[in-house]
Write an enzyme that holds these catalytic residues in place. Structure first.
Site, short mmCIF file in Angstrom:
data_model
loop_
_atom_site.label_atom_id
_atom_site.label_comp_id
_atom_site.label_asym_id
_atom_site.label_seq_id
_atom_site.Cartn_x
_atom_site.Cartn_y
_atom_site.Cartn_z
N ARG A 50 0.88 -1.30 0.10
CA ARG A 50 0.05 0.14 -0.04
C ARG A 50 0.72 1.19 0.13
O ARG A 50 1.45 1.69 1.06
CB ARG A 50 -0.88 0.08 1.23
N GLU B 135 -8.08 -8.19 13.12
CA GLU B 135 -8.33 -8.29 11.91
C GLU B 135 -7.84 -9.83 11.52
O GLU B 135 -6.97 -10.13 11.35
CB GLU B 135 -7.86 -7.18 10.95
N HIS C 102 -5.41 -10.16 8.15
CA HIS C 102 -4.31 -9.28 8.27
C HIS C 102 -2.97 -10.07 8.67
O HIS C 102 -2.98 -10.74 9.84
CB HIS C 102 -4.34 -8.05 9.25
N HIS D 125 1.68 -2.25 5.52
CA HIS D 125 1.40 -2.46 4.26
C HIS D 125 2.27 -1.72 3.37
O HIS D 125 2.89 -2.21 2.38
CB HIS D 125 0.09 -2.23 3.63
N ASP E 298 -3.45 -8.39 3.30
CA ASP E 298 -4.81 -8.96 3.78
C ASP E 298 -5.47 -10.01 2.52
O ASP E 298 -5.53 -9.75 1.73
CB ASP E 298 -5.84 -7.79 3.77
#
Length: 226
Positions: free
Chosen positions: A95, A205, A208, A140, A147
């Site tokens: 990301r 999460e 993740h 990320h 994910d």
């Protein structure tokens, strides 16, 4: 709530020596789908099916980019899952820091809650950072966090996991005891195999995971996903 300013984000990018828009992906990163056979790619931030409800800045194509080390570890997970008649689907991979900055700007706009019912029905938007569901600096961006979920083979249908991706709630915690036994078993299977191949889970999460021995533990990249 803590936010990185534009100046700080720029400083992170410069100090990391990252690629700029128009430059190629660094050699240490690869398209995971080219290395992991049968990987299903559903990059949510490249489209509108996400908690913002639109494409996120920095995602120019639905491509899962990861460091070579993370990709090779993910290939091991995929190979083992095939023994169970399952495979992997990825929702987000590397990301860019510009995408994280986009999240911050969205969080500051209190009027934009169009995706609340689907992604954070039990929380006020202002709580998402404080509760740890969104961060002003994301792992990320170091390139070794992913994910993902499980799919059944050969039709690539989703394995029931209790909640959708990016559903910000205690119901998404891997250890949520209120989930049906089958869902808990699926979450445990995913977490166990990911940890076996060198990934660390995140407590809030189920989707993740970060490579424990990540090659860039202090570097946050900002080249676009394309």
């Amino acid at each position: 709530m803590r936010f990185l300013t534009t100046t700080v984000l720029l400083a992170v990018s410069v100090s990391a020596g990252v690629a700029r828009a128009g430059e190629p992906v660094p050699a240490e990163f690869v398209d995971a789908a080219s290395v992991v056979p049968g990987l299903v790619v559903d990059m949510r931030y490249a489209g509108s099916s996400n908690f913002i409800g639109r494409p996120v800045e920095g995602y120019e194509a639905p491509v899962c980019i990861l460091t070579r080390q993370a990709t090779e570890a993910l290939a091991g997970v995929q190979a083992e899952l095939e023994e169970y008649g399952m495979g992997l689907k990825v929702f987000d991979c590397y990301r860019p820091t510009r995408a994280v900055a986009d999240f911050v700007r969205w969080a500051e706009d209190e009027a934009d809650t169009k995706m609340k019912a689907e992604f954070y029905p039990d929380l006020d938007k202002s709580e998402l950072f404080a509760e740890g569901y969104i961060s002003d600096r994301s792992g990320h961006s170091r390139g070794s966090t992913v994910d993902l979920t499980l799919v059944y083979l050969p039709y690539q249908t989703d394995v029931p996991m209790g909640t959708g991706f990016d559903f910000f709630s205690t119901r998404s915690w891997p250890t949520d005891a209120d989930q049906p036994s089958g869902v808990r078993a699926h979450r445990l299977l995913l977490s166990s195999i990911m940890q076996k191949h060198g990934f660390k889970p995140y407590a809030k999460e189920w989707w993740h995971f970060t490579l424990a021995d990540e090659p860039f533990p202090e570097t946050y990249f900002d080249f676009p996903v394309r």
